[in-house]
Design a protein around this motif. Structure first.
Motif, PDB file in Angstrom:
ATOM      1  N   ASN A   8       0.827  -1.210   0.000  1.00  0.00           N
ATOM      2  CA  ASN A   8       0.000   0.000   0.000  1.00  0.00           C
ATOM      3  C   ASN A   8       0.862   1.261   0.000  1.00  0.00           C
ATOM      4  O   ASN A   8       0.524   2.248  -0.663  1.00  0.00           O
ATOM      5  CB  ASN A   8      -0.950   0.015   1.201  1.00  0.00           C
ATOM      6  N   LEU A   9       1.988   1.230   0.709  1.00  0.00           N
ATOM      7  CA  LEU A   9       2.879   2.377   0.730  1.00  0.00           C
ATOM      8  C   LEU A   9       3.433   2.651  -0.658  1.00  0.00           C
ATOM      9  O   LEU A   9       3.416   3.797  -1.134  1.00  0.00           O
ATOM     10  CB  LEU A   9       4.021   2.143   1.727  1.00  0.00           C
ATOM     11  N   LEU A  10       3.903   1.624  -1.322  1.00  0.00           N
ATOM     12  CA  LEU A  10       4.434   1.789  -2.672  1.00  0.00           C
ATOM     13  C   LEU A  10       3.355   2.288  -3.628  1.00  0.00           C
ATOM     14  O   LEU A  10       3.583   3.219  -4.407  1.00  0.00           O
ATOM     15  CB  LEU A  10       5.031   0.477  -3.169  1.00  0.00           C
ATOM     16  N   ASN A  11       2.166   1.697  -3.557  1.00  0.00           N
ATOM     17  CA  ASN A  11       1.069   2.145  -4.413  1.00  0.00           C
ATOM     18  C   ASN A  11       0.676   3.587  -4.122  1.00  0.00           C
ATOM     19  O   ASN A  11       0.397   4.360  -5.043  1.00  0.00           O
ATOM     20  CB  ASN A  11      -0.145   1.234  -4.261  1.00  0.00           C
ATOM     21  N   TYR A  12       0.683   3.963  -2.851  1.00  0.00           N
ATOM     22  CA  TYR A  12       0.339   5.342  -2.488  1.00  0.00           C
ATOM     23  C   TYR A  12       1.384   6.324  -3.011  1.00  0.00           C
ATOM     24  O   TYR A  12       1.045   7.366  -3.558  1.00  0.00           O
ATOM     25  CB  TYR A  12       0.209   5.471  -0.973  1.00  0.00           C
ATOM     26  N   HIS A  21      -3.671   5.285   1.177  1.00  0.00           N
ATOM     27  CA  HIS A  21      -3.337   6.026   2.394  1.00  0.00           C
ATOM     28  C   HIS A  21      -4.242   5.571   3.547  1.00  0.00           C
ATOM     29  O   HIS A  21      -3.773   5.406   4.677  1.00  0.00           O
ATOM     30  CB  HIS A  21      -3.474   7.526   2.155  1.00  0.00           C
ATOM     31  N   GLU A  22      -5.508   5.356   3.260  1.00  0.00           N
ATOM     32  CA  GLU A  22      -6.444   4.893   4.291  1.00  0.00           C
ATOM     33  C   GLU A  22      -6.031   3.534   4.845  1.00  0.00           C
ATOM     34  O   GLU A  22      -6.095   3.302   6.049  1.00  0.00           O
ATOM     35  CB  GLU A  22      -7.857   4.815   3.717  1.00  0.00           C
ATOM     36  N   LYS A  23      -5.586   2.632   3.967  1.00  0.00           N
ATOM     37  CA  LYS A  23      -5.157   1.305   4.403  1.00  0.00           C
ATOM     38  C   LYS A  23      -3.877   1.400   5.238  1.00  0.00           C
ATOM     39  O   LYS A  23      -3.715   0.664   6.213  1.00  0.00           O
ATOM     40  CB  LYS A  23      -4.945   0.390   3.206  1.00  0.00           C
TER      41      LYS A  23
END
Length: 73
Positions: A8-12, A21-23
């Motif tokens: 999720n960090l990489l995708n954000y 960011h929510e995840k």
């Protein structure tokens, strides 16, 4: 869970989509709820540091990724 956080960090960082960011924030809140305050502090510092490097590049697993956050919440 931590692998999902990194995904999720990489995708954000690549897209700036608020759902990632929510995840990330949900994961941080779960860690806080279970009392892992050291990791929470480190993740918050990491997230803040990466968000302030917008337009630069980071190296993960020997690959270079641009930080291109398009929007934030």
């Amino acid at each position: 869970m931590h692998i999902q956080y990194l995904d999720n960090l990489l995708n954000y960082l690549e897209t700036g989509q608020s759902r990632h960011h929510e995840k990330i924030m949900y994961y941080i809140h779960v860690l806080e709820d279970i009392g892992d305050h050291t990791t929470v502090k480190e993740l918050n510092e990491e997230l803040l540091s990466l968000k302030h490097q917008k337009g630069k590049k980071i190296t993960l697993w020997n690959k270079i990724y641009p930080i291109s956050i398009l929007k934030e919440n």
